[in-house]
Motif scaffolding. Structure first.
Motif, PDB file in Angstrom:
ATOM      1  N   PHE A  65     -40.839  34.298  41.874  1.00  0.00           N
ATOM      2  CA  PHE A  65     -40.273  35.633  42.008  1.00  0.00           C
ATOM      3  C   PHE A  65     -39.022  35.795  41.147  1.00  0.00           C
ATOM      4  N   GLY A  92     -41.102  40.964  33.716  1.00  0.00           N
ATOM      5  CA  GLY A  92     -41.151  42.417  33.799  1.00  0.00           C
ATOM      6  C   GLY A  92     -40.405  43.084  32.653  1.00  0.00           C
ATOM      7  N   GLY A 132     -45.034  33.350  37.455  1.00  0.00           N
ATOM      8  CA  GLY A 132     -44.124  34.449  37.761  1.00  0.00           C
ATOM      9  C   GLY A 132     -43.848  35.319  36.551  1.00  0.00           C
ATOM     10  N   SER A 138     -41.462  47.954  36.322  1.00  0.00           N
ATOM     11  CA  SER A 138     -41.273  46.503  36.326  1.00  0.00           C
ATOM     12  C   SER A 138     -39.915  46.118  36.889  1.00  0.00           C
ATOM     13  N   ARG A 173     -40.318  36.638  37.723  1.00  0.00           N
ATOM     14  CA  ARG A 173     -41.015  37.917  37.582  1.00  0.00           C
ATOM     15  C   ARG A 173     -40.160  39.010  36.932  1.00  0.00           C
ATOM     16  N   PRO A 174     -38.848  39.139  37.251  1.00  0.00           N
ATOM     17  CA  PRO A 174     -38.056  40.159  36.554  1.00  0.00           C
ATOM     18  C   PRO A 174     -37.959  39.899  35.049  1.00  0.00           C
ATOM     19  N   TRP A 180     -48.176  44.014  37.506  1.00  0.00           N
ATOM     20  CA  TRP A 180     -48.278  45.077  38.513  1.00  0.00           C
ATOM     21  C   TRP A 180     -48.017  46.455  37.921  1.00  0.00           C
ATOM     22  N   GLY A 216     -38.177  41.863  43.862  1.00  0.00           N
ATOM     23  CA  GLY A 216     -38.988  40.753  44.342  1.00  0.00           C
ATOM     24  C   GLY A 216     -38.188  39.490  44.620  1.00  0.00           C
ATOM     25  N   GLY A 232     -44.943  39.253  36.215  1.00  0.00           N
ATOM     26  CA  GLY A 232     -43.882  40.232  36.022  1.00  0.00           C
ATOM     27  C   GLY A 232     -44.336  41.452  35.249  1.00  0.00           C
ATOM     28  N   TYR A 238     -39.944  46.871  40.825  1.00  0.00           N
ATOM     29  CA  TYR A 238     -40.832  45.998  41.597  1.00  0.00           C
ATOM     30  C   TYR A 238     -40.452  44.524  41.465  1.00  0.00           C
ATOM     31  N   GLN A 239     -40.105  44.093  40.259  1.00  0.00           N
ATOM     32  CA  GLN A 239     -39.883  42.662  40.040  1.00  0.00           C
ATOM     33  C   GLN A 239     -38.451  42.232  40.346  1.00  0.00           C
ATOM     34  N   THR A 244     -50.998  39.267  29.918  1.00  0.00           N
ATOM     35  CA  THR A 244     -50.522  38.731  31.201  1.00  0.00           C
ATOM     36  C   THR A 244     -51.632  37.999  31.949  1.00  0.00           C
TER      37      THR A 244
END
Length: 446
Positions: free
Chosen positions: A81, A88, A143, A388, A84-85, A150, A395, A147, A391-392, A107
């Motif tokens: 997590f 993103g 992760g 992104s 993920r940013p 989604w 996260g 990122g 959400y990220q 991805t």
């Protein structure tokens, strides 16, 4: 070639008009690409979560106590997590500059390779400290890849959708998440039924990770067939792409929506990782329930969620994304204490009923509206990056740290879950307030 007269503006050619049959065919392809792609990506990501609860604490952190091993295993889960940013921001920029379709293909390849390699990793018994380090590196790649997944999957669906069905199409990627979780937990449960404990720990868990390669190939083939979204093609036609999308996301007039989006997601992220991740460890560890029926219960709840997410999408189209999301998050906050009370009965039937109610039904209500809600916060030219970021970034605290926080709070409470429950209710309150503060005048469509 026709030449324009001095001082005139050359007309930009309009895209060809689709027939009804072409539109229906395009939307079917979009639905399949969005659903299959997110199912595969989330299968990979949450397969790790299930393994962190049941396998990795034994094979990659074997010299630690049960509690410490579980905490370390969840720590590697949380690292995904944190990455993920970063993914993103990178893929959000790419998606806003070169398009949604090609970014999503990249991805998926990254995620599939990382998950497949996890399935062939040597354990700590074979290579010592190198085993958890390699596991950590692959989790970071997972992760990073997710990122960018989604937001792109949501935009693939929402930006292709008819205006009156935007909520329904926005719920499709969320169905993929529920199916990915259900598939991952179901595969683990099946492997533990057909294999004894020794065989499962020796090689059985690796089969679940190897399946990812097959799923990625299928998902990639379908995803490559979809057209670029009409909204992005329009940006290309008008040459309106943002040069630095991340800067535009965090400066006015988008600052308010970004902050409210980050806060509104806290409850959803905490809820998903409580019911979809932490509950497995809590039920099999603290409550002493058998692993297979617990996994089956989580899978049943995830399937119910998948079935109800389109209903949430339809309600979103009728009542608005903000209203549906707020009602669902509030219901989650109300049910936290009763659900943990049912868990405390240590009865598998009550455990499953509680999971279906709070995860299958309530989570579906607000999660189906989430993609459409966040997509509406930004204009097309920065929408991939904006989604992104919301959400990220959220996260990290809303999702990745939740299993660690709950495990620590229950330990601090002497084994009782009530302090942890208070924390979860707090996340719901924050999310309800933040979502309520999003103004209709600030959204770009609803």
């Amino acid at each position: 070639m026709a030449l324009s007269s001095p001082g005139s503006v050359t007309a930009v050619p309009l895209p060809p008009v689709e027939s009804d049959a072409e539109t229906r065919a395009r939307l079917r392809t979009v639905t399949a690409a969005s659903l299959l792609g997110t199912t595969v990506e989330w299968y990979d990501f949450f397969l790790y979560a299930t393994a962190a609860s049941l396998v990795f604490n034994k094979l990659f952190f074997p010299d630690q106590s049960s509690l410490v091993g579980t905490l370390l295993s969840f720590a590697t889960f949380a690292v995904g997590f944190v990455m993920r940013p970063i993914g993103g921001l990178v893929f959000g920029h790419i998606g806003d500059r070169i398009g949604r379709k090609r970014t999503l293909a990249l991805t998926m390849v990254l995620m599939g390779l990382a998950t497949t390699l996890m399935g062939v990793l040597p354990t700590a018994a074979a290579v010592g400290v190198a085993a958890p380090i390699l596991l950590l590196v692959l989790r970071m790649i997972q992760g990073f890849a997710l990122g960018g997944e989604w937001a792109g999957a949501v935009l693939l669906a929402v930006e292709h959708s008819p205006a009156r069905k935007r909520g329904l199409f926005g719920s499709i990627p969320q169905v993929g998440l529920a199916l990915g979780l259900a598939l991952g937990t179901a595969v683990f449960a099946l492997l533990q039924v057909v294999l004894d404990d020794k065989a499962f720990l020796d090689y059985g868990w690796r089969i679940a990770f190897g399946i990812s390669l097959i799923l990625v190939v299928v998902g990639l083939v379908v995803r490559l067939k979809v057209d670029e979204t009409p909204a992005f093609r329009e940006l290309d036609r008008l040459s309106r792409k943002a040069s630095a999308p991340i800067k535009d996301v965090v400066i006015p007039p988008n600052t308010r929506n970004t902050v409210l989006g980050l806060l509104s997601r806290w409850g959803e992220g905490a809820a998903f990782n409580t019911w979809g991740v932490f509950a497995i460890s809590y039920a099999t560890g603290s409550l002493g329930l058998h692993r297979v029926p617990v996994l089956v219960g989580v899978s049943i709840a995830a399937v119910v969620m998948a079935l109800l997410l389109p209903v949430s999408g339809i309600l979103t189209d009728r009542l608005g994304a903000r209203r549906i999301y707020t009602i669902g998050i509030a219901a989650y906050g109300v049910l936290v204490f009763p659900v943990f009370a049912l868990f405390g009965t240590k009865n598998l039937i009550w455990f499953t009923i509680a999971m279906v109610a709070v995860f299958g039904v309530v989570h579906a209500l607000f999660y189906g509206a989430q993609g459409t809600l966040y997509a509406s916060l930004y204009p097309t030219e920065i929408r991939y990056t904006g989604l992104s970021v919301v959400y990220q970034m959220s996260g990290i605290y809303a999702s990745g740290l939740t299993p660690l926080i709950l495990t620590s709070l229950i330990a601090a409470g002497g084994g009782t879950p009530w302090i942890a429950c208070a924390y979860l209710v707090g996340t719901a309150v924050i999310s309800v307030i933040a979502t309520s503060l999003i103004r209709r005048s600030d959204v770009h469509f609803e």
